[in-house]
Design a protein around this motif. Sequence first.
Motif, PDB file in Angstrom:
ATOM      1  N   VAL A 243       0.841  -1.199   0.000  1.00 47.90           N
ATOM      2  CA  VAL A 243       0.000   0.000   0.000  1.00 47.90           C
ATOM      3  C   VAL A 243       0.875   1.248   0.000  1.00 47.90           C
ATOM      4  O   VAL A 243       1.774   1.386   0.837  1.00 47.90           O
ATOM      5  N   GLN A 244       0.602   2.125  -0.928  1.00 45.40           N
ATOM      6  CA  GLN A 244       1.243   3.434  -0.966  1.00 45.40           C
ATOM      7  C   GLN A 244       0.131   4.474  -1.029  1.00 45.40           C
ATOM      8  O   GLN A 244      -0.635   4.515  -1.984  1.00 45.40           O
ATOM      9  N   PHE A 245       0.036   5.272   0.010  1.00 42.60           N
ATOM     10  CA  PHE A 245      -1.036   6.254   0.075  1.00 42.60           C
ATOM     11  C   PHE A 245      -0.799   7.390  -0.917  1.00 42.60           C
ATOM     12  O   PHE A 245       0.337   7.822  -1.111  1.00 42.60           O
ATOM     13  N   PRO A 246      -1.879   7.882  -1.523  1.00 43.45           N
ATOM     14  CA  PRO A 246      -1.762   9.034  -2.432  1.00 43.45           C
ATOM     15  C   PRO A 246      -1.344  10.307  -1.684  1.00 43.45           C
ATOM     16  O   PRO A 246      -1.248  10.315  -0.458  1.00 43.45           O
ATOM     17  N   GLU A 247      -1.164  11.380  -2.444  1.00 45.15           N
ATOM     18  CA  GLU A 247      -0.671  12.654  -1.892  1.00 45.15           C
ATOM     19  C   GLU A 247      -1.520  13.213  -0.758  1.00 45.15           C
ATOM     20  O   GLU A 247      -0.995  13.895   0.119  1.00 45.15           O
ATOM     21  N   PHE A 248      -2.815  12.929  -0.763  1.00 46.36           N
ATOM     22  CA  PHE A 248      -3.676  13.492   0.275  1.00 46.36           C
ATOM     23  C   PHE A 248      -3.266  13.052   1.679  1.00 46.36           C
ATOM     24  O   PHE A 248      -3.694  13.637   2.662  1.00 46.36           O
ATOM     25  N   ILE A 249      -2.416  12.047   1.772  1.00 45.84           N
ATOM     26  CA  ILE A 249      -2.016  11.554   3.093  1.00 45.84           C
ATOM     27  C   ILE A 249      -1.292  12.638   3.897  1.00 45.84           C
ATOM     28  O   ILE A 249      -1.356  12.649   5.123  1.00 45.84           O
ATOM     29  N   GLN A 250      -0.644  13.581   3.209  1.00 47.23           N
ATOM     30  CA  GLN A 250       0.029  14.661   3.930  1.00 47.23           C
ATOM     31  C   GLN A 250      -0.963  15.504   4.718  1.00 47.23           C
ATOM     32  O   GLN A 250      -0.694  15.894   5.854  1.00 47.23           O
ATOM     33  N   THR A 251      -2.122  15.763   4.127  1.00 49.16           N
ATOM     34  CA  THR A 251      -3.167  16.502   4.838  1.00 49.16           C
ATOM     35  C   THR A 251      -3.648  15.698   6.039  1.00 49.16           C
ATOM     36  O   THR A 251      -3.897  16.254   7.111  1.00 49.16           O
ATOM     37  N   ILE A 252      -3.753  14.390   5.867  1.00 49.42           N
ATOM     38  CA  ILE A 252      -4.153  13.506   6.964  1.00 49.42           C
ATOM     39  C   ILE A 252      -3.118  13.571   8.090  1.00 49.42           C
ATOM     40  O   ILE A 252      -3.466  13.658   9.270  1.00 49.42           O
ATOM     41  N   LEU A 253      -1.850  13.544   7.726  1.00 53.48           N
ATOM     42  CA  LEU A 253      -0.785  13.603   8.735  1.00 53.48           C
ATOM     43  C   LEU A 253      -0.821  14.924   9.503  1.00 53.48           C
ATOM     44  O   LEU A 253      -0.455  14.973  10.683  1.00 53.48           O
ATOM     45  N   ASP A 254      -1.287  15.984   8.864  1.00 50.84           N
ATOM     46  CA  ASP A 254      -1.384  17.284   9.528  1.00 50.84           C
ATOM     47  C   ASP A 254      -2.400  17.274  10.670  1.00 50.84           C
ATOM     48  O   ASP A 254      -2.293  18.062  11.604  1.00 50.84           O
ATOM     49  N   ILE A 255      -3.377  16.376  10.611  1.00 52.05           N
ATOM     50  CA  ILE A 255      -4.388  16.304  11.674  1.00 52.05           C
ATOM     51  C   ILE A 255      -3.723  16.056  13.013  1.00 52.05           C
ATOM     52  O   ILE A 255      -4.093  16.643  14.029  1.00 52.05           O
ATOM     53  N   GLU A 256      -2.726  15.195  13.011  1.00 46.83           N
ATOM     54  CA  GLU A 256      -2.018  14.868  14.256  1.00 46.83           C
ATOM     55  C   GLU A 256      -1.400  16.116  14.870  1.00 46.83           C
ATOM     56  O   GLU A 256      -1.526  16.365  16.065  1.00 46.83           O
TER      57      GLU A 256
ATOM     58  N   TYR B 123     -11.174  23.314   7.049  1.00 44.52           N
ATOM     59  CA  TYR B 123     -11.940  22.110   7.358  1.00 44.52           C
ATOM     60  C   TYR B 123     -12.238  21.344   6.079  1.00 44.52           C
ATOM     61  O   TYR B 123     -12.153  20.125   6.053  1.00 44.52           O
ATOM     62  N   GLY B 124     -12.605  22.082   5.027  1.00 44.05           N
ATOM     63  CA  GLY B 124     -12.933  21.438   3.757  1.00 44.05           C
ATOM     64  C   GLY B 124     -11.801  20.584   3.237  1.00 44.05           C
ATOM     65  O   GLY B 124     -12.015  19.434   2.837  1.00 44.05           O
ATOM     66  N   ASP B 125     -10.586  21.117   3.246  1.00 45.17           N
ATOM     67  CA  ASP B 125      -9.424  20.358   2.772  1.00 45.17           C
ATOM     68  C   ASP B 125      -9.213  19.096   3.603  1.00 45.17           C
ATOM     69  O   ASP B 125      -8.948  18.023   3.071  1.00 45.17           O
ATOM     70  N   ILE B 126      -9.326  19.244   4.908  1.00 47.71           N
ATOM     71  CA  ILE B 126      -9.109  18.106   5.800  1.00 47.71           C
ATOM     72  C   ILE B 126     -10.234  17.087   5.647  1.00 47.71           C
ATOM     73  O   ILE B 126      -9.981  15.887   5.540  1.00 47.71           O
ATOM     74  N   LEU B 127     -11.463  17.569   5.616  1.00 51.32           N
ATOM     75  CA  LEU B 127     -12.600  16.659   5.467  1.00 51.32           C
ATOM     76  C   LEU B 127     -12.543  15.926   4.127  1.00 51.32           C
ATOM     77  O   LEU B 127     -12.844  14.732   4.051  1.00 51.32           O
ATOM     78  N   ASP B 128     -12.155  16.640   3.071  1.00 51.07           N
ATOM     79  CA  ASP B 128     -11.996  16.002   1.756  1.00 51.07           C
ATOM     80  C   ASP B 128     -10.935  14.912   1.818  1.00 51.07           C
ATOM     81  O   ASP B 128     -11.119  13.821   1.279  1.00 51.07           O
ATOM     82  N   ALA B 129      -9.818  15.201   2.473  1.00 50.50           N
ATOM     83  CA  ALA B 129      -8.725  14.220   2.577  1.00 50.50           C
ATOM     84  C   ALA B 129      -9.175  12.995   3.379  1.00 50.50           C
ATOM     85  O   ALA B 129      -8.854  11.862   3.013  1.00 50.50           O
ATOM     86  N   VAL B 130      -9.929  13.217   4.439  1.00 44.55           N
ATOM     87  CA  VAL B 130     -10.412  12.094   5.246  1.00 44.55           C
ATOM     88  C   VAL B 130     -11.393  11.248   4.438  1.00 44.55           C
ATOM     89  O   VAL B 130     -11.335  10.016   4.469  1.00 44.55           O
ATOM     90  N   GLU B 131     -12.262  11.889   3.680  1.00 47.98           N
ATOM     91  CA  GLU B 131     -13.200  11.146   2.834  1.00 47.98           C
ATOM     92  C   GLU B 131     -12.441  10.355   1.758  1.00 47.98           C
ATOM     93  O   GLU B 131     -12.782   9.202   1.477  1.00 47.98           O
ATOM     94  N   MET B 132     -11.410  10.963   1.174  1.00 50.61           N
ATOM     95  CA  MET B 132     -10.592  10.248   0.178  1.00 50.61           C
ATOM     96  C   MET B 132      -9.880   9.059   0.820  1.00 50.61           C
ATOM     97  O   MET B 132      -9.768   7.992   0.213  1.00 50.61           O
ATOM     98  N   LEU B 133      -9.397   9.235   2.058  1.00 51.65           N
ATOM     99  CA  LEU B 133      -8.749   8.133   2.774  1.00 51.65           C
ATOM    100  C   LEU B 133      -9.745   7.000   2.997  1.00 51.65           C
ATOM    101  O   LEU B 133      -9.423   5.828   2.764  1.00 51.65           O
TER     102      LEU B 133
END
Length: 125
Positions: free
Chosen positions: A72-85, A104-114
């Motif tokens: 598994v290799q996560f797409p680019e949106f994973i960086q936004t996910i990592l920012d949540i921490e 919020y939109g960027d983060i919520l979009d990234a979480v939905e993509m994840l």
Amino acid sequence: MREDFITLAERELGEVASLLETEFCDDGLVFHHLRNGVIYLLKAIADEYNLDHEGIENIDDLVSLIENKTTVQFPEFIQTILDIEEISIPDGCSTSICYDPEMYGDILDAVEMLKEFIEKEIESM
């Protein structure tokens, strides 16, 4: 157990949606639920690969475990996910200021993509 993690993630993300609909949102609580939802999603895929994730409660560590021990290799949106921490680290401040909805939109979009990415990965196994 994978289904349990997906169910827990959906519950946490449902809490996020409810909080964002209130007139005064508590950012700390929103990010708490976002973080938990992401951790549950990552644990669901880790479970699918039979990875030992016991005791890992950090998004970055779970992503690293999954990427290092699987194909598994996560797409680019994973960086936004990592920012949540980083955003959700408690700083002892009790003040709650609502963030820009676009943030919020960027983060919520990234979480939905994840969530979609993980569901597709699990289905393809």
